[in-house]
Design an enzyme around this catalytic site. Structure first.
Site, PDB file in Angstrom:
ATOM      1  CE  LYS A   1      -0.313   4.642  10.488  1.00 12.53           C
ATOM      2  NZ  LYS A   1       0.324   4.593   9.141  1.00 12.53           N
TER       3      LYS A   1
ATOM      4  CG  ASP B   1       4.013  11.160  14.553  1.00 10.91           C
ATOM      5  OD1 ASP B   1       4.191  10.051  15.089  1.00 10.91           O
ATOM      6  OD2 ASP B   1       3.319  11.325  13.529  1.00 10.91           O
TER       7      ASP B   1
ATOM      8  NE  ARG C   1      -0.902  -0.839   4.869  1.00  8.55           N
ATOM      9  CZ  ARG C   1      -0.022  -1.711   5.363  1.00  8.55           C
ATOM     10  NH1 ARG C   1       0.562  -2.590   4.572  1.00  8.55           N
ATOM     11  NH2 ARG C   1       0.296  -1.667   6.635  1.00  8.55           N
TER      12      ARG C   1
ATOM     13  CG  ASP D   1       3.874   6.224  11.934  1.00  4.76           C
ATOM     14  OD1 ASP D   1       4.696   5.386  11.504  1.00  4.76           O
ATOM     15  OD2 ASP D   1       2.968   6.719  11.240  1.00  4.76           O
TER      16      ASP D   1
HETATM   17  C1  PLP Z   1      -0.242   4.800   8.029  1.00  7.73           C
HETATM   18  C2  PLP Z   1       0.381   4.582   6.738  1.00  7.73           C
HETATM   19  C3  PLP Z   1      -0.206   3.697   5.806  1.00  7.73           C
HETATM   20  C4  PLP Z   1      -1.470   2.927   6.110  1.00  7.73           C
HETATM   21  O1  PLP Z   1      -1.268   2.039   7.173  1.00  7.73           O
HETATM   22  P1  PLP Z   1      -2.451   1.071   7.691  1.00  7.73           P
HETATM   23  O2  PLP Z   1      -1.926   0.452   8.937  1.00  7.73           O
HETATM   24  O3  PLP Z   1      -2.705   0.088   6.597  1.00  7.73           O
HETATM   25  O4  PLP Z   1      -3.643   1.956   7.925  1.00  7.73           O
HETATM   26  C5  PLP Z   1       0.438   3.524   4.607  1.00  7.73           C
HETATM   27  N1  PLP Z   1       1.591   4.160   4.317  1.00  7.73           N
HETATM   28  C6  PLP Z   1       2.182   4.996   5.192  1.00  7.73           C
HETATM   29  C7  PLP Z   1       3.471   5.639   4.826  1.00  7.73           C
HETATM   30  C8  PLP Z   1       1.592   5.252   6.429  1.00  7.73           C
HETATM   31  O5  PLP Z   1       2.168   6.095   7.293  1.00  7.73           O
END
Ligand code: PLP
Length: 391
Positions: free
Chosen positions: A342, A298, A120, A335
């Site tokens: 995270k 953060d 993602r 994070d």
């Molecule tokens: C938070 C984040 C996501 C999405 O994380 P999920 O845990 O799937 O909600 C994707 N990329 C980055 C860089 C993020 O900080």
């Protein structure tokens, strides 16, 4: 509260029609942007005045008239007021603070596109927000490009990257706040992302339903519903944000079939009490928003007055888990500074682990035993099956 808000509008916007007040573009045009604007509607503290006179960092000031009507004119310590009105502490930098603690720049693969996790991406589609939160994790970049319109050419670079990377099945639109874009631009983006076969999920991260609920028009929700599955993460800070207008905006989104989650930053003196946090999470669930993440704040530059010790965050999560609806309990995460992503943190529930099983702590602090199975017992089952693995 509602009476104070009516009085606010009558006093500071006496000639404004209902049509204007409920028009998101009017709300954006009439935002409070500087000391002169703010001192008309509130008694500024010395710390606020100092910050507004330019001592603080680069994060601009912007507050919609709607959100301004929720602020206490006399109390500079009111939670909502602290989240949007700067104080001089913003220019005090503490040990370990950084302008880009999550090292997003290091994972940026195209302008505005952060690819950190395997499947993602985070797509920063604008640096505009309707209201700037003083603890913003992206204060290094939001609100910087003065009124330049969002560039389709820049977006195209990110879209091409996503199209070329078949492992990307989830695209998270953030910024800035994507819902500050006009419908035409949002639709342009969503159409191109939906046309990529391997993009299964599109998500939008936004605070607009709570700071500019007028933006959530039937036109918007009808347009968004064409791009399902589309999920939304609502940035929610305090139960006082859950007004009638905000509730109506959330209802329109939920009625459009958009699964809603929330993201909350844990903030010292703002939402770090068990009562406030429980009220917020209950308020969200009642409005069909599933509390998703509770973020440890953060360590951006000048954030120490906002940060709560992790120990307290753990106690707060402990005050929710088991004590209320499981759906109302978000995952508490840090994070990781440096770009580790995270990391969920939880009160310790495994007290001991031995050959016979686990000793666990329940939500009321009582210890319980669970007789665990071991890999050996799995082998026992395998031994009783025939060599080809069939019974
Ligand atoms: C938070 C984040 C996501 C999405 O994380 P999920 O845990 O799937 O909600 C994707 N990329 C980055 C860089 C993020 O900080």
């Amino acid at each position: 509260m509602a009476i104070a808000r009516e009085a606010f509008r009558a006093r500071f916007f006496p000639d404004t029609t209902d049509a204007d007040w409920h028009d998101w573009r009017w709300q954006l045009r009439h935002r409070f942007r500087n000391e002169n604007d703010l001192c008309r509607i509130m008694q500024l503290s010395a710390q606020e005045t100092l910050a507004l006179r330019g001592a603080a960092g680069a994060l601009p000031l912007a507050i919609t008239p709607y959100y301004a009507s929720l602020l206490d004119p006399d109390d500079a310590t009111q939670p909502l007021r602290r989240t949007v009105v700067p104080v001089s502490l913003e220019s005090r930098h503490s040990v370990g603070e950084q302008s880009d603690p999550l090292h997003e720049e290091g994972s940026t693969v195209r302008p505005g596109l952060v690819h950190r996790y395997p499947d993602r991406v985070l797509f920063l589609v604008t640096d505009h927000c309707s209201v700037f939160c003083r603890y913003c994790t992206r204060s290094r970049l939001v609100g910087q490009a003065s009124d330049t319109s969002p560039s389709r050419r820049t977006w195209q670079g990110a879209i091409d990257y996503i199209a070329d990377h078949t492992e990307v099945r989830d695209v998270l639109l953030s910024g800035g706040d994507p819902l500050t874009l006009p419908n035409s631009e949002l639709e342009w983006l969503l159409t191109r992302l939906r046309a990529i076969p391997h993009v299964e999920l599109i998500r939008i991260g936004t605070k607009v339903p709570l700071v500019l609920p007028q933006r959530v028009t039937p036109d918007l929700t009808t347009m968004l519903a064409k791009f399902h599955p589309l999920w939304m993460s609502i940035h929610a800070t305090h139960p006082d944000e859950l007004t009638e207008e905000a509730s109506a905006a959330l209802a329109r989104l939920a009625d459009a079939g958009i699964p809603l989650g929330s993201q909350t930053v844990l903030l010292s003196g703002i939402n770090d009490s068990p009562e406030t946090l429980r009220q917020l999470m209950h308020g969200l669930v009642r409005r069909r928003v599933k509390p998703y993440y509770l973020y440890q704040c953060d360590p951006i530059l000048g954030s120490s007055h906002f940060r709560t010790p992790v120990k307290r965050g753990l106690e707060l999560i402990g005050s929710l888990r088991g004590h209320t609806t499981g759906y109302a309990v978000p995952t508490y995460v840090i994070d990781a500074p440096g770009g580790g992503g995270k990391i969920p943190i939880q009160p310790e529930t495994i007290v001991a682990r031995d050959a016979a099983g686990l000793t666990l702590r329940g939500f009321q602090g009582t210890l319980f035993r669970y007789p665990d199975v071991t890999d050996d017992s799995t082998e026992f089952f395998q031994e009783t099956t025939t060599p080809n693995g069939l019974p």
